[in-house]
Scaffold this active site. Structure first.
Site, PDB file in Angstrom:
ATOM      1  N   ARG A   1       0.816  -1.234   0.000  1.00  0.00           N
ATOM      2  CA  ARG A   1       0.000   0.000   0.000  1.00  0.00           C
ATOM      3  C   ARG A   1       0.842   1.273   0.000  1.00  0.00           C
ATOM      4  O   ARG A   1       0.416   2.310   0.502  1.00  0.00           O
ATOM      5  CB  ARG A   1      -0.973   0.029   1.192  1.00  0.00           C
TER       6      ARG A   1
ATOM      7  N   CYS B   1     -10.689  -0.631   3.694  1.00  0.00           N
ATOM      8  CA  CYS B   1     -10.078  -1.009   4.977  1.00  0.00           C
ATOM      9  C   CYS B   1      -9.441   0.222   5.619  1.00  0.00           C
ATOM     10  O   CYS B   1      -8.711   0.970   4.969  1.00  0.00           O
ATOM     11  CB  CYS B   1      -9.035  -2.094   4.762  1.00  0.00           C
TER      12      CYS B   1
ATOM     13  N   GLU C   1      -4.486   2.691   7.143  1.00  0.00           N
ATOM     14  CA  GLU C   1      -4.316   2.594   5.689  1.00  0.00           C
ATOM     15  C   GLU C   1      -4.946   3.834   5.048  1.00  0.00           C
ATOM     16  O   GLU C   1      -4.392   4.420   4.117  1.00  0.00           O
ATOM     17  CB  GLU C   1      -4.980   1.325   5.143  1.00  0.00           C
TER      18      GLU C   1
HETATM   19  N1  EPU Z   1     -11.774 -11.650   9.753  1.00  0.00           N
HETATM   20  C1  EPU Z   1     -12.465 -11.746  10.916  1.00  0.00           C
HETATM   21  N2  EPU Z   1     -13.346 -10.726  11.239  1.00  0.00           N
HETATM   22  C2  EPU Z   1     -13.555  -9.677  10.419  1.00  0.00           C
HETATM   23  C3  EPU Z   1     -12.854  -9.579   9.211  1.00  0.00           C
HETATM   24  C4  EPU Z   1     -11.943 -10.600   8.881  1.00  0.00           C
HETATM   25  O1  EPU Z   1     -12.301 -12.683  11.685  1.00  0.00           O
HETATM   26  O2  EPU Z   1     -14.367  -8.817  10.786  1.00  0.00           O
HETATM   27  C5  EPU Z   1     -10.833 -12.736   9.389  1.00  0.00           C
HETATM   28  C6  EPU Z   1     -11.332 -13.481   8.160  1.00  0.00           C
HETATM   29  O3  EPU Z   1     -12.239 -14.508   8.545  1.00  0.00           O
HETATM   30  C7  EPU Z   1     -10.057 -14.044   7.589  1.00  0.00           C
HETATM   31  C8  EPU Z   1      -9.015 -12.980   7.925  1.00  0.00           C
HETATM   32  O4  EPU Z   1      -9.583 -12.195   8.990  1.00  0.00           O
HETATM   33  O5  EPU Z   1      -9.692 -15.231   8.247  1.00  0.00           O
HETATM   34  C9  EPU Z   1      -8.672 -12.089   6.719  1.00  0.00           C
HETATM   35  O6  EPU Z   1      -9.857 -11.411   6.289  1.00  0.00           O
HETATM   36  P1  EPU Z   1     -10.128 -11.060   4.755  1.00  0.00           P
HETATM   37  O7  EPU Z   1      -9.974 -12.269   3.912  1.00  0.00           O
HETATM   38  O8  EPU Z   1     -11.398 -10.322   4.729  1.00  0.00           O
HETATM   39  O9  EPU Z   1      -8.940 -10.124   4.317  1.00  0.00           O
HETATM   40  P2  EPU Z   1      -8.322  -8.839   4.986  1.00  0.00           P
HETATM   41  O10 EPU Z   1      -6.912  -9.115   5.311  1.00  0.00           O
HETATM   42  O11 EPU Z   1      -9.176  -8.320   6.093  1.00  0.00           O
HETATM   43  C10 EPU Z   1      -7.443  -7.783   2.756  1.00  0.00           C
HETATM   44  C11 EPU Z   1      -7.314  -6.359   2.295  1.00  0.00           C
HETATM   45  C12 EPU Z   1      -8.622  -5.906   1.623  1.00  0.00           C
HETATM   46  C13 EPU Z   1      -8.944  -6.848   0.471  1.00  0.00           C
HETATM   47  C14 EPU Z   1      -9.084  -8.268   1.042  1.00  0.00           C
HETATM   48  C15 EPU Z   1      -9.369  -9.294  -0.026  1.00  0.00           C
HETATM   49  C16 EPU Z   1      -5.909  -4.971   3.726  1.00  0.00           C
HETATM   50  C17 EPU Z   1      -5.872  -4.070   4.911  1.00  0.00           C
HETATM   51  N3  EPU Z   1      -7.107  -5.501   3.441  1.00  0.00           N
HETATM   52  O12 EPU Z   1      -8.418  -7.792   3.792  1.00  0.00           O
HETATM   53  O13 EPU Z   1      -8.379  -4.608   1.084  1.00  0.00           O
HETATM   54  O14 EPU Z   1     -10.167  -6.461  -0.148  1.00  0.00           O
HETATM   55  O15 EPU Z   1      -7.827  -8.628   1.683  1.00  0.00           O
HETATM   56  O16 EPU Z   1      -8.347  -9.314  -0.971  1.00  0.00           O
HETATM   57  O17 EPU Z   1      -4.888  -5.191   3.082  1.00  0.00           O
HETATM   58  C18 EPU Z   1      -8.541  -2.256   1.277  1.00  0.00           C
HETATM   59  O18 EPU Z   1      -7.336  -2.228   1.037  1.00  0.00           O
HETATM   60  O19 EPU Z   1      -9.214  -1.210   1.407  1.00  0.00           O
HETATM   61  C19 EPU Z   1      -9.176  -3.565   1.453  1.00  0.00           C
HETATM   62  C20 EPU Z   1     -10.400  -3.670   1.896  1.00  0.00           C
END
Ligand code: EPU
Length: 307
Positions: free
Chosen positions: A175, A224, A294
């Site tokens: 990012r 995010c 972020e």
């Molecule tokens: N999780 C929870 N509770 C929640 C949200 C997530 O337990 O409320 C757990 C999920 O079950 C999973 C893990 O956390 O086991 C990861 O969650 P997720 O797959 O939703 O991915 P993330 O790491 O939260 C990242 C990016 C998103 C992107 C998604 C999908 C960042 C900060 N976030 O989210 O990007 O859409 O992967 O590729 O890098 C953004 O940059 O604005 C953004 C939303």
């Protein structure tokens, strides 16, 4: 270097006391003393040169999908690139070079890619904002980021000259890019895509969108709020700290995905900031991790010790 920007020309695309809320996906933010919204490429170049020469500081605003402005008026001029849009396409065998003006919506480039069967941007399905903003912040998802699709970036340098950068002359990280660390106005970006079949591209886009089913839709957010700490997920940590559904004024920590803060309709910018700070505090107490923003909270230091 610079031809002068005639004052009457500048005045034709400057708005004083303009509320910033309509320019952000969160829909919050007070006024800026000066919003400069050039309607085309030449005016963007002239406006950037003028700003470099007259103001020590200005804020570069693209799609407004990753930024928060305070409720209070800000004196910092805001240069809005969203009216400078358009694509030029060149081919070299199966390689497709798409040169996008900085303010082109990333979603428009992806839509065109699906129509034409150009591969390389599928990871970006669902990412809002402009191409320039995406490149500056190296926007991405779990499966890729824009750095992998960039061939060349043209910037307007502080001395007013235009400079072409090959992607490997820039530095890219999670990012971030060297273009976000030393703010420069991005004029256009050439993406290198590959011609495949329309169906293959559509199929991959569908798969990426399916990954987003556990993210809020139909509500105002800025994606995010926090970066993922190394090896973990900010959303998981905020959820585990018990913050899901927490509210402050008109803002709420999304019950769907804890790393999103929703504007339920009439949130003040301050409601959102209070909530973000509370999430950070709760996570620090619950797991000892200090989350970093972020989203760019304009004028707010990213000081993990705050709140
Ligand atoms: N999780 C929870 N509770 C929640 C949200 C997530 O337990 O409320 C757990 C999920 O079950 C999973 C893990 O956390 O086991 C990861 O969650 P997720 O797959 O939703 O991915 P993330 O790491 O939260 C990242 C990016 C998103 C992107 C998604 C999908 C960042 C900060 N976030 O989210 O990007 O859409 O992967 O590729 O890098 C953004 O940059 O604005 C953004 C939303």
């Amino acid at each position: 270097m610079s031809q002068q920007l005639a004052p009457e020309r500048l005045e034709s695309f400057v708005k004083r006391g303009q509320p910033l809320a309509p320019f952000t996906t969160w829909g919050v933010g007070g006024t800026t003393e000066m919003l400069i919204a050039p309607p085309g490429r030449e005016d963007l170049i002239s406006a950037a040169r003028w700003l470099y020469g007259t103001h020590r500081d200005f804020y570069l605003l693209g799609g407004g999908s990753n930024v928060w402005f305070p409720d209070e008026p800000t004196k910092t001029p805001v240069l809005y690139t969203g009216r400078v849009a358009g694509m030029d396409v060149g081919h070299d065998g199966d390689e497709v070079f798409v040169t996008c003006a900085s303010g082109t919506a990333l979603g428009r480039v992806l839509a065109r890619s699906m129509d034409e069967g150009w591969s390389g941007l599928e990871f970006a399905a669902g990412i809002p904002g402009t191409v320039g903003g995406a490149v500056a912040g190296n926007a991405g998802t779990r499966i890729g980021s824009i750095a992998s699709a960039v061939a060349r970036v043209r910037t307007i340098e502080q001395d007013g000259t235009l400079k072409d950068w090959r992607a490997d002359e820039l530095t890219w990280s999670y990012r971030e890019s060297s273009l976000s660390c030393a703010p420069r106005v991005i004029l256009d970006v050439t993406l290198a895509l590959r011609r495949t079949s329309e169906n293959a591209v559509r199929e991959r886009v569908r798969a990426v969108l399916a990954m987003r089913h556990r993210q809020p839709t139909g509500v105002k957010t800025a994606g995010c709020v926090f970066r993922n700490p190394p090896g973990d997920s900010a959303g998981r940590l905020i959820d585990r700290a018990g913050c899901k559904g927490m509210t402050a004024g008109g803002a709420r920590v999304s019950p769907v995905h804890a790393n999103f803060i929703e504007n339920l309709g009439a949130a003040a910018a301050n409601d959102i900031l209070q909530l973000a700070r509370l999430c950070r505090k709760r996570v620090r107490e619950a797991s000892g991790v200090s989350l970093r923003y972020e989203v760019k909270f304009f004028g707010v230091p990213d000081d993990a010790a705050e709140a």
